[in-house]
Design an enzyme around this catalytic site. Structure first.
Site, PDB file in Angstrom:
ATOM      1  N   LYS A  73       0.800  -1.236   0.000  1.00  0.00           N
ATOM      2  CA  LYS A  73       0.000   0.000   0.000  1.00  0.00           C
ATOM      3  C   LYS A  73       0.832   1.285   0.000  1.00  0.00           C
ATOM      4  O   LYS A  73       0.440   2.272  -0.600  1.00  0.00           O
ATOM      5  CB  LYS A  73      -0.911   0.032   1.223  1.00  0.00           C
ATOM      6  CG  LYS A  73      -2.070  -0.942   1.153  1.00  0.00           C
ATOM      7  CD  LYS A  73      -2.968  -0.711   2.354  1.00  0.00           C
ATOM      8  CE  LYS A  73      -4.058  -1.752   2.442  1.00  0.00           C
ATOM      9  NZ  LYS A  73      -5.029  -1.406   3.495  1.00  0.00           N
ATOM     10  N   ASP A 110      -9.842   3.181   2.148  1.00  0.00           N
ATOM     11  CA  ASP A 110      -9.966   2.581   3.488  1.00  0.00           C
ATOM     12  C   ASP A 110     -10.893   3.415   4.388  1.00  0.00           C
ATOM     13  O   ASP A 110     -11.823   2.895   5.002  1.00  0.00           O
ATOM     14  CB  ASP A 110      -8.598   2.500   4.189  1.00  0.00           C
ATOM     15  CG  ASP A 110      -7.767   1.316   3.721  1.00  0.00           C
ATOM     16  OD1 ASP A 110      -8.321   0.439   3.026  1.00  0.00           O
ATOM     17  OD2 ASP A 110      -6.563   1.275   4.056  1.00  0.00           O
ATOM     18  N   ALA A 138      -4.408   2.583   9.030  1.00  0.00           N
ATOM     19  CA  ALA A 138      -5.880   2.526   9.021  1.00  0.00           C
ATOM     20  C   ALA A 138      -6.457   3.688   9.836  1.00  0.00           C
ATOM     21  O   ALA A 138      -7.442   4.318   9.424  1.00  0.00           O
ATOM     22  CB  ALA A 138      -6.360   1.184   9.569  1.00  0.00           C
TER      23      ALA A 138
HETATM   24  P1  NDP Z   1      -0.196  -0.357  11.222  1.00  0.00           P
HETATM   25  O1  NDP Z   1       0.908  -1.323  11.365  1.00  0.00           O
HETATM   26  O2  NDP Z   1      -0.007   0.873  10.412  1.00  0.00           O
HETATM   27  O3  NDP Z   1      -0.686   0.094  12.696  1.00  0.00           O
HETATM   28  C1  NDP Z   1      -0.886  -0.850  13.719  1.00  0.00           C
HETATM   29  C2  NDP Z   1      -1.493  -0.179  14.935  1.00  0.00           C
HETATM   30  O4  NDP Z   1      -1.726  -1.195  15.936  1.00  0.00           O
HETATM   31  C3  NDP Z   1      -0.568   0.835  15.592  1.00  0.00           C
HETATM   32  O5  NDP Z   1      -1.346   1.842  16.191  1.00  0.00           O
HETATM   33  C4  NDP Z   1       0.153  -0.019  16.646  1.00  0.00           C
HETATM   34  O6  NDP Z   1       0.640   0.716  17.738  1.00  0.00           O
HETATM   35  C5  NDP Z   1      -1.000  -0.886  17.125  1.00  0.00           C
HETATM   36  N1  NDP Z   1      -0.521  -2.110  17.738  1.00  0.00           N
HETATM   37  C6  NDP Z   1       0.036  -3.187  17.135  1.00  0.00           C
HETATM   38  N2  NDP Z   1       0.380  -4.123  18.034  1.00  0.00           N
HETATM   39  C7  NDP Z   1       0.046  -3.626  19.258  1.00  0.00           C
HETATM   40  C8  NDP Z   1       0.161  -4.106  20.591  1.00  0.00           C
HETATM   41  N3  NDP Z   1       0.691  -5.310  20.841  1.00  0.00           N
HETATM   42  N4  NDP Z   1      -0.292  -3.329  21.600  1.00  0.00           N
HETATM   43  C9  NDP Z   1      -0.825  -2.111  21.358  1.00  0.00           C
HETATM   44  N5  NDP Z   1      -0.965  -1.588  20.100  1.00  0.00           N
HETATM   45  C10 NDP Z   1      -0.520  -2.342  19.073  1.00  0.00           C
HETATM   46  O7  NDP Z   1      -1.423  -1.213  10.658  1.00  0.00           O
HETATM   47  P2  NDP Z   1      -2.741  -0.695   9.897  1.00  0.00           P
HETATM   48  O8  NDP Z   1      -3.183   0.582  10.499  1.00  0.00           O
HETATM   49  O9  NDP Z   1      -2.520  -0.777   8.439  1.00  0.00           O
HETATM   50  O10 NDP Z   1      -3.769  -1.859  10.260  1.00  0.00           O
HETATM   51  C11 NDP Z   1      -4.297  -2.006  11.570  1.00  0.00           C
HETATM   52  C12 NDP Z   1      -5.375  -3.071  11.547  1.00  0.00           C
HETATM   53  O11 NDP Z   1      -6.446  -2.646  10.700  1.00  0.00           O
HETATM   54  C13 NDP Z   1      -4.907  -4.416  10.990  1.00  0.00           C
HETATM   55  O12 NDP Z   1      -5.441  -5.426  11.817  1.00  0.00           O
HETATM   56  C14 NDP Z   1      -5.542  -4.479   9.622  1.00  0.00           C
HETATM   57  O13 NDP Z   1      -5.815  -5.802   9.263  1.00  0.00           O
HETATM   58  C15 NDP Z   1      -6.813  -3.693   9.836  1.00  0.00           C
HETATM   59  N6  NDP Z   1      -7.361  -3.105   8.599  1.00  0.00           N
HETATM   60  C16 NDP Z   1      -8.632  -3.441   8.244  1.00  0.00           C
HETATM   61  C17 NDP Z   1      -9.206  -2.924   7.112  1.00  0.00           C
HETATM   62  C18 NDP Z   1     -10.618  -3.347   6.762  1.00  0.00           C
HETATM   63  O14 NDP Z   1     -11.063  -3.032   5.659  1.00  0.00           O
HETATM   64  N7  NDP Z   1     -11.350  -3.990   7.643  1.00  0.00           N
HETATM   65  C19 NDP Z   1      -8.486  -1.972   6.246  1.00  0.00           C
HETATM   66  C20 NDP Z   1      -7.156  -1.637   6.732  1.00  0.00           C
HETATM   67  C21 NDP Z   1      -6.628  -2.216   7.862  1.00  0.00           C
HETATM   68  P3  NDP Z   1       2.154   1.328  17.674  1.00  0.00           P
HETATM   69  O15 NDP Z   1       2.042   2.605  16.922  1.00  0.00           O
HETATM   70  O16 NDP Z   1       2.483   1.527  19.101  1.00  0.00           O
HETATM   71  O17 NDP Z   1       3.020   0.319  16.997  1.00  0.00           O
END
Ligand code: NDP
Length: 266
Positions: A73, A110, A138
């Site tokens: 992406k 999205d 997201a």
């Molecule tokens: P990113 O990697 O950009 O962001 C991940 C986010 O999750 C960050 O805020 C991160 O925090 C947080 N996170 C991850 N692990 C942990 C943890 N163990 N504890 C606390 N916070 C955590 O991913 P995306 O934003 O691209 O995607 C996020 C989710 O959204 C995914 O599950 C994806 O599958 C889903 N999604 C769904 C869509 C849909 O159409 N339904 C479309 C796009 C995404 P930190 O900043 O601290 O790392």
């Protein structure tokens, strides 16, 4: 099933892995119901090969575009000939469309897909305070779309404080009327609360939020679509909270992508 003929226009879907992708099985019946001679096909493309495959896709003139999923992406931003302003702002592309002049333009649905999903379920956005848990790709996309749809404020809460602060300052820079803060999630009366983290994808994940803080009148929405009911949604439901699965975001996006492709190519 979809009938694929010599005249059929192809919409690719690129990702790695791709076998789990739900888009083809959701979008192909939409094309068929509109009488569009278009078929969506999954393409397994490793990140290292994206650039090389891009040139091949461009040269395939019955390919009218492609959806983009992980891990491409962000990389796609640099390969597109032009970008829709939302894609440029979010820094990620999830649809590339071949324009009439043959060029590839990048779009990002999205956030707008998420909003369309909420609207389809008649969940209030206008004048509502939003609590966004997470500050990744997201979350950024949804924040812009929620503001566009009339949300009153967005409070951002994220594990990594700097990322929450960065998103909050972008929101405030663009839309001064919004209150955006960083910190641990503290749901308030009547809020639309969104889990925009990846917590809930795996059974062993911690909950992104203490469900004891949820009260009726709040809405809890998920980005995670698989499982359709995450442990957090299930706990919220047991407390009488309005819930909204991540599956609606996918449906909303697919509808928008189908509209956007058919507008030019059916
Ligand atoms: P990113 O990697 O950009 O962001 C991940 C986010 O999750 C960050 O805020 C991160 O925090 C947080 N996170 C991850 N692990 C942990 C943890 N163990 N504890 C606390 N916070 C955590 O991913 P995306 O934003 O691209 O995607 C996020 C989710 O959204 C995914 O599950 C994806 O599958 C889903 N999604 C769904 C869509 C849909 O159409 N339904 C479309 C796009 C995404 P930190 O900043 O601290 O790392």
């Amino acid at each position: 099933g979809v009938e694929v003929k010599g005249t059929t226009r192809l919409l690719g879907l690129i990702g790695d892995p791709i076998a789990q992708a739900k888009t083809p099985s959701v979008i192909n019946p939409i094309f068929a119901s509109r009488g569009a001679d278009i078929a969506c096909v999954p393409l397994q493309v490793p990140a290292a090969d994206l650039q090389k495959i891009w040139a091949g896709l461009k040269a395939t003139s019955n390919l009218i575009g492609f959806g983009i999923t992980l891990p491409h992406k962000q990389m796609a931003i640099d390969l597109c000939d032009s970008l829709d302003p939302v894609a440029a702002r979010v820094g990620a592309v999830n649809l590339v469309r071949r324009e009439r002049d043959g060029s590839f333009r990048g779009y990002q649905f999205d956030g707008r897909g998420f909003v369309r999903g909420l609207q389809a379920k008649r969940i209030t956005i206008k004048n509502r305070d939003v609590l966004m848990i997470g500050a990744g790709g997201a979350a950024v996309a949804m924040a812009f779309a929620l503001i566009e749809a009339g949300a009153k404020s967005i409070t951002v809460s994220n594990r990594t404080l700097e990322k929450a602060e960065a998103l909050a300052s972008v929101i405030n820079g663009d839309f001064g009327r919004l209150v955006a803060k960083a910190g641990s999630p503290r749901p308030q009366t009547g809020q639309l609360i969104i889990n925009a983290t990846s917590l809930g994808l795996n059974e062993t994940d911690a909950l992104p939020l203490d469900p004891g803080l949820l009260h009726p009148g709040m809405t809890l929405a998920e980005v995670i679509a698989q499982p359709e009911i995450t442990p957090l949604l299930s706990q919220a439901q047991a407390r009488g909270i309005e819930i909204h699965s991540g599956i609606h975001m996918i449906k909303g996006q697919v509808d928008l992508i189908a509209d956007h492709i058919c507008e030019l190519w059916s």
